[in-house]
Design a protein around this motif. Structure first.
Motif, PDB file in Angstrom:
ATOM      1  N   LYS A  73      39.554  40.199  32.277  1.00  0.00           N
ATOM      2  CA  LYS A  73      38.171  39.728  32.419  1.00  0.00           C
ATOM      3  C   LYS A  73      37.600  40.024  33.802  1.00  0.00           C
ATOM      4  CE  LYS A  73      38.722  35.966  29.081  1.00  0.00           C
ATOM      5  NZ  LYS A  73      38.816  34.488  28.889  1.00  0.00           N
ATOM      6  N   SER A  74      38.473  40.311  34.746  1.00  0.00           N
ATOM      7  CA  SER A  74      38.011  40.603  36.109  1.00  0.00           C
ATOM      8  C   SER A  74      37.879  42.107  36.364  1.00  0.00           C
ATOM      9  CB  SER A  74      38.979  40.003  37.128  1.00  0.00           C
ATOM     10  OG  SER A  74      40.231  40.684  37.102  1.00  0.00           O
ATOM     11  N   ILE A  75      38.169  42.933  35.326  1.00  0.00           N
ATOM     12  CA  ILE A  75      38.145  44.386  35.471  1.00  0.00           C
ATOM     13  C   ILE A  75      36.898  44.965  34.811  1.00  0.00           C
ATOM     14  CG2 ILE A  75      39.375  46.541  35.024  1.00  0.00           C
ATOM     15  CD1 ILE A  75      41.930  44.901  34.686  1.00  0.00           C
ATOM     16  N   GLY A  76      36.216  45.830  35.536  1.00  0.00           N
ATOM     17  CA  GLY A  76      35.126  46.604  34.957  1.00  0.00           C
ATOM     18  C   GLY A  76      35.632  47.996  34.639  1.00  0.00           C
ATOM     19  N   TYR A  77      35.579  48.386  33.368  1.00  0.00           N
ATOM     20  CA  TYR A  77      36.183  49.649  32.929  1.00  0.00           C
ATOM     21  C   TYR A  77      35.142  50.514  32.238  1.00  0.00           C
ATOM     22  CZ  TYR A  77      39.195  52.739  30.096  1.00  0.00           C
ATOM     23  OH  TYR A  77      39.797  53.825  29.499  1.00  0.00           O
ATOM     24  N   ILE A  78      35.013  51.757  32.699  1.00  0.00           N
ATOM     25  CA  ILE A  78      34.172  52.736  32.013  1.00  0.00           C
ATOM     26  C   ILE A  78      35.065  53.909  31.633  1.00  0.00           C
ATOM     27  CG2 ILE A  78      32.199  54.296  32.165  1.00  0.00           C
ATOM     28  CD1 ILE A  78      30.893  52.384  34.077  1.00  0.00           C
ATOM     29  N   PHE A 137      27.211  51.589  32.913  1.00  0.00           N
ATOM     30  CA  PHE A 137      27.183  51.065  34.276  1.00  0.00           C
ATOM     31  C   PHE A 137      26.451  49.735  34.352  1.00  0.00           C
ATOM     32  CE2 PHE A 137      28.454  55.283  35.810  1.00  0.00           C
ATOM     33  CZ  PHE A 137      29.338  54.902  36.804  1.00  0.00           C
ATOM     34  N   ILE A 138      25.340  49.625  33.672  1.00  0.00           N
ATOM     35  CA  ILE A 138      24.583  48.368  33.693  1.00  0.00           C
ATOM     36  C   ILE A 138      25.434  47.219  33.167  1.00  0.00           C
ATOM     37  CG2 ILE A 138      22.620  47.139  32.677  1.00  0.00           C
ATOM     38  CD1 ILE A 138      21.105  49.842  32.754  1.00  0.00           C
ATOM     39  N   LEU A 139      26.062  47.426  32.023  1.00  0.00           N
ATOM     40  CA  LEU A 139      26.883  46.371  31.425  1.00  0.00           C
ATOM     41  C   LEU A 139      28.097  46.052  32.292  1.00  0.00           C
ATOM     42  CD1 LEU A 139      26.797  47.570  27.706  1.00  0.00           C
ATOM     43  CD2 LEU A 139      25.552  45.616  28.672  1.00  0.00           C
ATOM     44  N   THR A 143      29.009  42.402  34.870  1.00  0.00           N
ATOM     45  CA  THR A 143      30.121  41.466  34.695  1.00  0.00           C
ATOM     46  C   THR A 143      30.674  40.993  36.038  1.00  0.00           C
ATOM     47  OG1 THR A 143      31.862  43.167  34.654  1.00  0.00           O
ATOM     48  CG2 THR A 143      30.767  42.662  32.554  1.00  0.00           C
ATOM     49  N   MET A 144      30.166  41.561  37.135  1.00  0.00           N
ATOM     50  CA  MET A 144      30.617  41.218  38.489  1.00  0.00           C
ATOM     51  C   MET A 144      32.138  41.344  38.619  1.00  0.00           C
ATOM     52  SD  MET A 144      27.693  40.685  39.751  1.00  0.00           S
ATOM     53  CE  MET A 144      27.956  39.952  41.365  1.00  0.00           C
ATOM     54  N   PRO A 145      32.657  42.535  38.351  1.00  0.00           N
ATOM     55  CA  PRO A 145      34.115  42.715  38.350  1.00  0.00           C
ATOM     56  C   PRO A 145      34.713  42.642  39.752  1.00  0.00           C
ATOM     57  CG  PRO A 145      33.018  44.829  38.130  1.00  0.00           C
ATOM     58  CD  PRO A 145      31.939  43.786  38.056  1.00  0.00           C
ATOM     59  N   GLU A 146      35.970  42.238  39.812  1.00  0.00           N
ATOM     60  CA  GLU A 146      36.716  42.273  41.071  1.00  0.00           C
ATOM     61  C   GLU A 146      37.364  43.631  41.279  1.00  0.00           C
ATOM     62  OE1 GLU A 146      39.487  39.033  41.351  1.00  0.00           O
ATOM     63  OE2 GLU A 146      38.113  37.669  40.310  1.00  0.00           O
ATOM     64  N   VAL A 147      37.622  44.317  40.163  1.00  0.00           N
ATOM     65  CA  VAL A 147      38.227  45.651  40.169  1.00  0.00           C
ATOM     66  C   VAL A 147      37.428  46.524  39.220  1.00  0.00           C
ATOM     67  CG1 VAL A 147      40.263  46.987  39.492  1.00  0.00           C
ATOM     68  CG2 VAL A 147      40.546  44.822  40.698  1.00  0.00           C
ATOM     69  N   MET A 148      37.162  47.765  39.630  1.00  0.00           N
ATOM     70  CA  MET A 148      36.494  48.715  38.745  1.00  0.00           C
ATOM     71  C   MET A 148      37.393  49.935  38.546  1.00  0.00           C
ATOM     72  SD  MET A 148      32.393  48.856  39.407  1.00  0.00           S
ATOM     73  CE  MET A 148      32.281  48.529  41.160  1.00  0.00           C
ATOM     74  N   ILE A 149      37.536  50.349  37.289  1.00  0.00           N
ATOM     75  CA  ILE A 149      38.321  51.526  36.937  1.00  0.00           C
ATOM     76  C   ILE A 149      37.402  52.443  36.140  1.00  0.00           C
ATOM     77  CG2 ILE A 149      40.317  52.369  35.661  1.00  0.00           C
ATOM     78  CD1 ILE A 149      41.640  49.640  36.244  1.00  0.00           C
ATOM     79  N   VAL A 173      31.514  47.189  46.889  1.00  0.00           N
ATOM     80  CA  VAL A 173      32.705  47.309  47.738  1.00  0.00           C
ATOM     81  C   VAL A 173      32.453  46.650  49.082  1.00  0.00           C
ATOM     82  CG1 VAL A 173      34.179  48.937  48.983  1.00  0.00           C
ATOM     83  CG2 VAL A 173      33.547  49.400  46.608  1.00  0.00           C
ATOM     84  N   ALA A 174      31.282  46.892  49.670  1.00  0.00           N
ATOM     85  CA  ALA A 174      30.966  46.370  50.994  1.00  0.00           C
ATOM     86  C   ALA A 174      30.724  44.864  50.992  1.00  0.00           C
ATOM     87  CB  ALA A 174      29.740  47.092  51.561  1.00  0.00           C
ATOM     88  N   GLU A 175      30.043  44.371  49.960  1.00  0.00           N
ATOM     89  CA  GLU A 175      29.625  42.977  49.948  1.00  0.00           C
ATOM     90  C   GLU A 175      30.607  42.042  49.246  1.00  0.00           C
ATOM     91  OE1 GLU A 175      25.751  42.982  48.198  1.00  0.00           O
ATOM     92  OE2 GLU A 175      24.898  44.321  49.736  1.00  0.00           O
ATOM     93  N   ARG A 176      31.351  42.557  48.253  1.00  0.00           N
ATOM     94  CA  ARG A 176      32.231  41.682  47.467  1.00  0.00           C
ATOM     95  C   ARG A 176      33.697  42.108  47.503  1.00  0.00           C
ATOM     96  NH1 ARG A 176      32.037  40.936  42.455  1.00  0.00           N
ATOM     97  NH2 ARG A 176      31.123  42.881  41.716  1.00  0.00           N
ATOM     98  N   ASP A 177      34.028  43.108  48.337  1.00  0.00           N
ATOM     99  CA  ASP A 177      35.413  43.575  48.457  1.00  0.00           C
ATOM    100  C   ASP A 177      35.995  44.033  47.123  1.00  0.00           C
ATOM    101  OD1 ASP A 177      35.831  43.496  51.146  1.00  0.00           O
ATOM    102  OD2 ASP A 177      36.703  41.492  51.165  1.00  0.00           O
ATOM    103  N   VAL A 178      35.173  44.657  46.303  1.00  0.00           N
ATOM    104  CA  VAL A 178      35.651  45.166  45.020  1.00  0.00           C
ATOM    105  C   VAL A 178      36.587  46.353  45.265  1.00  0.00           C
ATOM    106  CG1 VAL A 178      34.948  46.238  42.839  1.00  0.00           C
ATOM    107  CG2 VAL A 178      33.583  44.386  43.825  1.00  0.00           C
ATOM    108  N   SER A 179      37.643  46.429  44.492  1.00  0.00           N
ATOM    109  CA  SER A 179      38.561  47.567  44.538  1.00  0.00           C
ATOM    110  C   SER A 179      38.180  48.540  43.427  1.00  0.00           C
ATOM    111  CB  SER A 179      40.004  47.107  44.342  1.00  0.00           C
ATOM    112  OG  SER A 179      40.354  46.139  45.309  1.00  0.00           O
ATOM    113  N   VAL A 180      38.010  49.814  43.780  1.00  0.00           N
ATOM    114  CA  VAL A 180      37.498  50.791  42.819  1.00  0.00           C
ATOM    115  C   VAL A 180      38.446  51.985  42.720  1.00  0.00           C
ATOM    116  CG1 VAL A 180      35.555  52.282  42.178  1.00  0.00           C
ATOM    117  CG2 VAL A 180      35.132  50.128  43.411  1.00  0.00           C
TER     118      VAL A 180
END
Length: 299
Positions: A73-78, A137-139, A143-149, A173-180
Protein backbone atom coordinates in the motif's frame (compact mmCIF):
# COMPACT_ATOMS: atom_id res chain seq x y z
CA UNK A 1 14.28 2.25 1.02
CA UNK A 2 14.64 -0.78 -1.24
CA UNK A 3 17.07 -3.62 -0.54
CA UNK A 4 17.68 -6.72 -2.63
CA UNK A 5 20.14 -9.32 -1.36
CA UNK A 6 21.45 -12.24 -3.44
CA UNK A 7 18.23 -12.51 -5.43
CA UNK A 8 18.01 -15.46 -7.84
CA UNK A 9 15.15 -16.58 -10.04
CA UNK A 10 14.74 -19.27 -12.70
CA UNK A 11 11.86 -20.19 -14.96
CA UNK A 12 12.05 -23.89 -15.71
CA UNK A 13 15.74 -24.38 -16.56
CA UNK A 14 16.44 -20.78 -17.58
CA UNK A 15 18.04 -18.63 -14.89
CA UNK A 16 16.87 -15.03 -15.29
CA UNK A 17 18.43 -13.49 -12.16
CA UNK A 18 21.54 -14.63 -10.31
CA UNK A 19 22.72 -13.28 -6.93
CA UNK A 20 21.45 -9.76 -7.60
CA UNK A 21 22.15 -7.08 -4.99
CA UNK A 22 20.46 -3.69 -5.22
CA UNK A 23 20.00 -0.78 -2.83
CA UNK A 24 17.82 2.29 -3.35
CA UNK A 25 18.43 4.77 -0.56
CA UNK A 26 15.66 6.80 1.02
CA UNK A 27 15.10 10.08 -0.79
CA UNK A 28 17.04 9.09 -3.93
CA UNK A 29 16.33 8.28 -7.57
CA UNK A 30 17.86 5.07 -8.90
CA UNK A 31 18.13 4.27 -12.60
CA UNK A 32 18.01 0.57 -13.49
CA UNK A 33 19.37 -0.03 -16.99
CA UNK A 34 20.23 -3.05 -19.07
CA UNK A 35 19.87 -4.57 -22.51
CA UNK A 36 16.64 -6.26 -23.55
CA UNK A 37 16.32 -9.59 -21.76
CA UNK A 38 18.73 -8.63 -18.98
CA UNK A 39 16.13 -9.31 -16.26
CA UNK A 40 14.97 -5.78 -15.38
CA UNK A 41 11.22 -6.47 -15.48
CA UNK A 42 11.66 -9.76 -13.60
CA UNK A 43 13.58 -7.91 -10.89
CA UNK A 44 10.86 -5.26 -10.68
CA UNK A 45 8.16 -7.92 -10.32
CA UNK A 46 10.05 -9.27 -7.31
CA UNK A 47 10.16 -5.76 -5.83
CA UNK A 48 6.39 -5.63 -6.21
CA UNK A 49 5.87 -9.08 -4.67
CA UNK A 50 4.42 -10.45 -7.91
CA UNK A 51 7.12 -13.13 -8.16
CA UNK A 52 8.54 -15.14 -5.28
CA UNK A 53 12.30 -15.50 -5.43
CA UNK A 54 14.05 -18.86 -5.57
CA UNK A 55 16.79 -17.51 -3.30
CA UNK A 56 17.72 -14.24 -1.64
CA UNK A 57 15.65 -11.55 0.04
CA UNK A 58 13.66 -8.47 -1.02
CA UNK A 59 12.92 -5.69 1.47
CA UNK A 60 11.08 -2.39 1.23
CA UNK A 61 11.32 -0.18 4.28
CA UNK A 62 12.90 -3.11 6.14
CA UNK A 63 9.93 -5.42 5.50
CA UNK A 64 9.72 -8.43 3.22
CA UNK A 65 7.51 -7.68 0.22
CA UNK A 66 6.08 -11.00 -0.90
CA UNK A 67 2.48 -11.46 0.35
CA UNK A 68 2.80 -8.29 2.43
CA UNK A 69 -0.27 -6.21 1.57
CA UNK A 70 0.52 -3.49 4.10
CA UNK A 71 3.87 -2.65 2.53
CA UNK A 72 2.39 -2.79 -0.96
CA UNK A 73 0.00 0.00 0.00
CA UNK A 74 3.00 2.29 0.38
CA UNK A 75 4.36 1.51 -3.12
CA UNK A 76 3.47 3.42 -6.26
CA UNK A 77 3.95 1.12 -9.26
CA UNK A 78 3.69 1.93 -12.96
CA UNK A 79 4.33 -1.16 -15.14
CA UNK A 80 5.59 -1.16 -18.69
CA UNK A 81 2.25 -2.50 -19.92
CA UNK A 82 -0.62 -0.61 -18.34
CA UNK A 83 -3.90 -2.24 -17.34
CA UNK A 84 -7.21 -0.63 -16.43
CA UNK A 85 -10.67 -2.11 -15.95
CA UNK A 86 -12.17 -2.12 -19.48
CA UNK A 87 -15.21 0.10 -18.89
CA UNK A 88 -13.65 2.43 -16.30
CA UNK A 89 -12.98 6.14 -16.60
CA UNK A 90 -10.18 7.82 -14.67
CA UNK A 91 -12.78 8.97 -12.14
CA UNK A 92 -13.91 5.35 -11.65
CA UNK A 93 -10.30 4.23 -11.22
CA UNK A 94 -9.69 7.01 -8.70
CA UNK A 95 -12.64 5.74 -6.62
CA UNK A 96 -11.17 2.25 -6.77
CA UNK A 97 -7.73 3.50 -5.69
CA UNK A 98 -9.24 5.38 -2.72
CA UNK A 99 -10.49 2.08 -1.28
CA UNK A 100 -7.05 0.45 -1.54
CA UNK A 101 -4.56 3.18 -0.66
CA UNK A 102 -5.02 4.72 2.81
CA UNK A 103 -2.96 7.82 1.98
CA UNK A 104 -4.95 8.78 -1.11
CA UNK A 105 -4.79 12.57 -1.59
CA UNK A 106 -7.95 13.85 -3.28
CA UNK A 107 -6.66 17.41 -3.52
CA UNK A 108 -3.56 16.29 -5.33
CA UNK A 109 -5.62 14.15 -7.67
CA UNK A 110 -7.82 17.08 -8.65
CA UNK A 111 -4.84 19.38 -9.15
CA UNK A 112 -3.05 16.85 -11.34
CA UNK A 113 -6.14 16.26 -13.49
CA UNK A 114 -6.21 20.02 -14.17
CA UNK A 115 -2.45 20.20 -14.72
CA UNK A 116 -2.51 17.40 -17.29
CA UNK A 117 -5.76 18.71 -18.78
CA UNK A 118 -7.49 15.35 -18.96
CA UNK A 119 -11.20 14.58 -18.94
CA UNK A 120 -11.64 12.28 -15.95
CA UNK A 121 -15.00 11.06 -17.24
CA UNK A 122 -13.70 9.56 -20.50
CA UNK A 123 -13.16 5.81 -20.61
CA UNK A 124 -9.46 5.16 -20.23
CA UNK A 125 -9.31 2.57 -23.01
CA UNK A 126 -10.50 5.27 -25.43
CA UNK A 127 -7.51 7.50 -24.62
CA UNK A 128 -4.23 7.56 -26.53
CA UNK A 129 -1.23 5.62 -25.24
CA UNK A 130 0.35 8.83 -23.96
CA UNK A 131 -2.83 9.90 -22.18
CA UNK A 132 -3.16 6.49 -20.55
CA UNK A 133 0.40 6.91 -19.27
CA UNK A 134 -0.58 10.30 -17.82
CA UNK A 135 -3.54 8.66 -16.07
CA UNK A 136 -1.13 6.15 -14.51
CA UNK A 137 1.00 8.97 -13.09
CA UNK A 138 -2.00 10.88 -11.77
CA UNK A 139 -3.40 7.84 -9.98
CA UNK A 140 -0.04 6.63 -8.68
CA UNK A 141 1.20 9.98 -7.36
CA UNK A 142 -2.17 10.66 -5.73
CA UNK A 143 -1.64 7.62 -3.49
CA UNK A 144 1.25 9.54 -1.86
CA UNK A 145 3.62 6.57 -2.05
CA UNK A 146 6.72 6.19 0.10
CA UNK A 147 8.39 4.19 -2.67
CA UNK A 148 7.90 4.47 -6.43
CA UNK A 149 8.81 1.71 -8.89
CA UNK A 150 8.48 2.78 -12.51
CA UNK A 151 9.03 0.50 -15.51
CA UNK A 152 9.52 2.52 -18.74
CA UNK A 153 7.39 5.31 -17.23
CA UNK A 154 7.75 7.97 -19.96
CA UNK A 155 7.12 5.65 -22.92
CA UNK A 156 4.64 7.43 -25.20
CA UNK A 157 4.83 10.83 -23.45
CA UNK A 158 5.70 13.98 -25.40
CA UNK A 159 8.52 16.26 -24.10
CA UNK A 160 6.11 18.62 -22.30
CA UNK A 161 4.39 15.78 -20.45
CA UNK A 162 7.73 14.22 -19.53
CA UNK A 163 8.83 17.50 -18.01
CA UNK A 164 5.65 17.68 -15.91
CA UNK A 165 6.06 14.08 -14.74
CA UNK A 166 9.71 14.51 -13.71
CA UNK A 167 8.80 17.71 -11.85
CA UNK A 168 6.30 15.85 -9.66
CA UNK A 169 8.73 13.01 -9.00
CA UNK A 170 11.64 15.27 -8.08
CA UNK A 171 9.40 17.30 -5.77
CA UNK A 172 8.25 14.13 -3.98
CA UNK A 173 11.84 13.01 -3.51
CA UNK A 174 12.89 16.43 -2.20
CA UNK A 175 9.88 17.13 0.01
CA UNK A 176 8.80 13.66 1.21
CA UNK A 177 12.02 11.59 0.93
CA UNK A 178 10.38 9.20 -1.52
CA UNK A 179 12.62 6.42 -2.82
CA UNK A 180 12.32 5.97 -6.59
CA UNK A 181 13.51 3.19 -8.89
CA UNK A 182 13.16 3.85 -12.63
CA UNK A 183 13.81 1.29 -15.35
CA UNK A 184 14.13 2.92 -18.76
CA UNK A 185 15.90 2.71 -22.11
CA UNK A 186 15.89 6.51 -22.29
CA UNK A 187 19.37 6.94 -20.83
CA UNK A 188 19.58 10.62 -21.65
CA UNK A 189 16.66 11.44 -19.37
CA UNK A 190 17.79 9.02 -16.68
CA UNK A 191 21.15 10.77 -16.66
CA UNK A 192 19.47 14.10 -15.93
CA UNK A 193 17.37 12.85 -13.03
CA UNK A 194 19.09 9.90 -11.29
CA UNK A 195 21.45 9.89 -8.31
CA UNK A 196 22.43 6.22 -8.61
CA UNK A 197 22.64 3.77 -11.49
CA UNK A 198 22.56 -0.01 -11.64
CA UNK A 199 23.54 -1.84 -14.84
CA UNK A 200 21.98 -5.29 -15.10
CA UNK A 201 23.58 -7.68 -17.57
CA UNK A 202 22.39 -11.23 -18.26
CA UNK A 203 20.66 -11.43 -14.92
CA UNK A 204 23.57 -10.15 -12.83
CA UNK A 205 24.32 -6.69 -11.44
CA UNK A 206 27.34 -5.52 -13.40
CA UNK A 207 27.68 -2.10 -11.75
CA UNK A 208 25.85 -0.25 -8.99
CA UNK A 209 27.29 3.21 -8.39
CA UNK A 210 26.60 6.82 -7.64
CA UNK A 211 26.19 8.38 -11.10
CA UNK A 212 28.80 11.07 -10.55
CA UNK A 213 31.28 8.48 -9.28
CA UNK A 214 30.54 6.25 -12.25
CA UNK A 215 31.25 9.10 -14.65
CA UNK A 216 34.48 9.95 -12.84
CA UNK A 217 35.71 6.38 -13.35
CA UNK A 218 35.26 6.15 -17.15
CA UNK A 219 36.83 8.69 -19.50
CA UNK A 220 36.81 9.61 -23.17
CA UNK A 221 40.33 10.58 -24.29
CA UNK A 222 41.11 12.23 -27.62
CA UNK A 223 44.83 12.21 -28.45
CA UNK A 224 47.22 12.94 -31.35
CA UNK A 225 50.87 11.87 -31.53
CA UNK A 226 53.53 12.87 -34.04
CA UNK A 227 53.85 9.26 -35.18
CA UNK A 228 51.82 6.11 -34.64
CA UNK A 229 50.51 5.70 -31.10
CA UNK A 230 52.93 3.80 -28.84
CA UNK A 231 51.77 0.22 -28.20
CA UNK A 232 52.70 0.56 -24.54
CA UNK A 233 49.74 2.86 -23.88
CA UNK A 234 47.15 0.12 -24.36
CA UNK A 235 49.09 -2.01 -21.89
CA UNK A 236 49.40 0.78 -19.31
CA UNK A 237 45.67 1.69 -19.12
CA UNK A 238 42.35 -0.19 -19.01
CA UNK A 239 41.00 0.46 -22.51
CA UNK A 240 37.31 -0.35 -23.05
CA UNK A 241 37.33 0.86 -26.65
CA UNK A 242 39.61 2.60 -29.11
CA UNK A 243 39.33 3.86 -32.66
CA UNK A 244 41.31 6.00 -35.11
CA UNK A 245 40.02 8.85 -37.27
CA UNK A 246 42.76 10.22 -39.44
CA UNK A 247 45.58 11.19 -37.09
CA UNK A 248 43.25 11.32 -34.07
CA UNK A 249 42.93 8.42 -31.66
CA UNK A 250 39.85 8.13 -29.44
CA UNK A 251 39.91 5.99 -26.30
CA UNK A 252 37.29 5.00 -23.74
CA UNK A 253 39.36 4.28 -20.65
CA UNK A 254 38.49 3.09 -17.17
CA UNK A 255 40.39 4.22 -14.10
CA UNK A 256 41.53 7.27 -12.14
CA UNK A 257 41.70 10.33 -14.39
CA UNK A 258 45.01 11.83 -13.18
CA UNK A 259 46.79 8.51 -13.51
CA UNK A 260 45.40 7.93 -17.01
CA UNK A 261 46.35 11.42 -18.23
CA UNK A 262 49.82 10.98 -16.77
CA UNK A 263 50.33 7.76 -18.75
CA UNK A 264 49.19 9.35 -22.01
CA UNK A 265 51.40 12.40 -21.39
CA UNK A 266 54.41 10.16 -20.86
CA UNK A 267 54.63 9.73 -24.64
CA UNK A 268 54.45 13.49 -25.41
CA UNK A 269 51.17 13.87 -27.32
CA UNK A 270 50.63 16.86 -29.63
CA UNK A 271 46.99 17.07 -28.49
CA UNK A 272 45.26 15.49 -25.49
CA UNK A 273 41.66 16.30 -24.59
CA UNK A 274 39.23 14.77 -22.11
CA UNK A 275 35.73 14.84 -23.60
CA UNK A 276 32.36 14.61 -21.79
CA UNK A 277 31.10 11.04 -21.49
CA UNK A 278 27.39 10.23 -21.45
CA UNK A 279 25.60 7.51 -19.49
CA UNK A 280 24.70 5.89 -22.81
CA UNK A 281 28.38 5.59 -23.76
CA UNK A 282 29.29 4.20 -20.33
CA UNK A 283 26.50 1.63 -20.66
CA UNK A 284 27.57 0.53 -24.14
CA UNK A 285 31.25 0.19 -23.36
CA UNK A 286 30.79 -1.45 -19.97
CA UNK A 287 28.78 -4.10 -21.82
CA UNK A 288 31.51 -4.41 -24.45
CA UNK A 289 29.63 -2.70 -27.28
CA UNK A 290 31.26 -3.19 -30.67
CA UNK A 291 31.01 -0.93 -33.70
CA UNK A 292 29.32 1.90 -31.82
CA UNK A 293 29.87 5.34 -33.34
CA UNK A 294 30.73 7.89 -30.68
CA UNK A 295 28.68 10.98 -31.36
CA UNK A 296 29.47 14.68 -31.05
CA UNK A 297 33.25 14.29 -31.16
CA UNK A 298 35.03 17.60 -31.76
CA UNK A 299 38.26 17.34 -33.72
Amino acid sequence: MIEVKKLSKSFQKHQVLKDVDLTVKKGSIYGLIGANGSGKTTLIKHLMGIYKQDAGEVFINNEKVFENNDIKKSIGYIPDELYYFPMYSMKNMASFYKKIYPNWNEERYINMVHTFELDENRRINKLSKGMQRQVAFILTLSTMPEVMILDEPIDGLDPLMRKKVWKYIVEDVAERDVSVLISSHNLKELESICDYVGILNRGQMLIERDLDELKSDVHKIQVVYKTEIPEEITKDVNVLHQEKRGTVYLFIVKGEQKEIVSKFNKYNPMILDILPLTLEEIFIYELGGVGYEIQNVIF
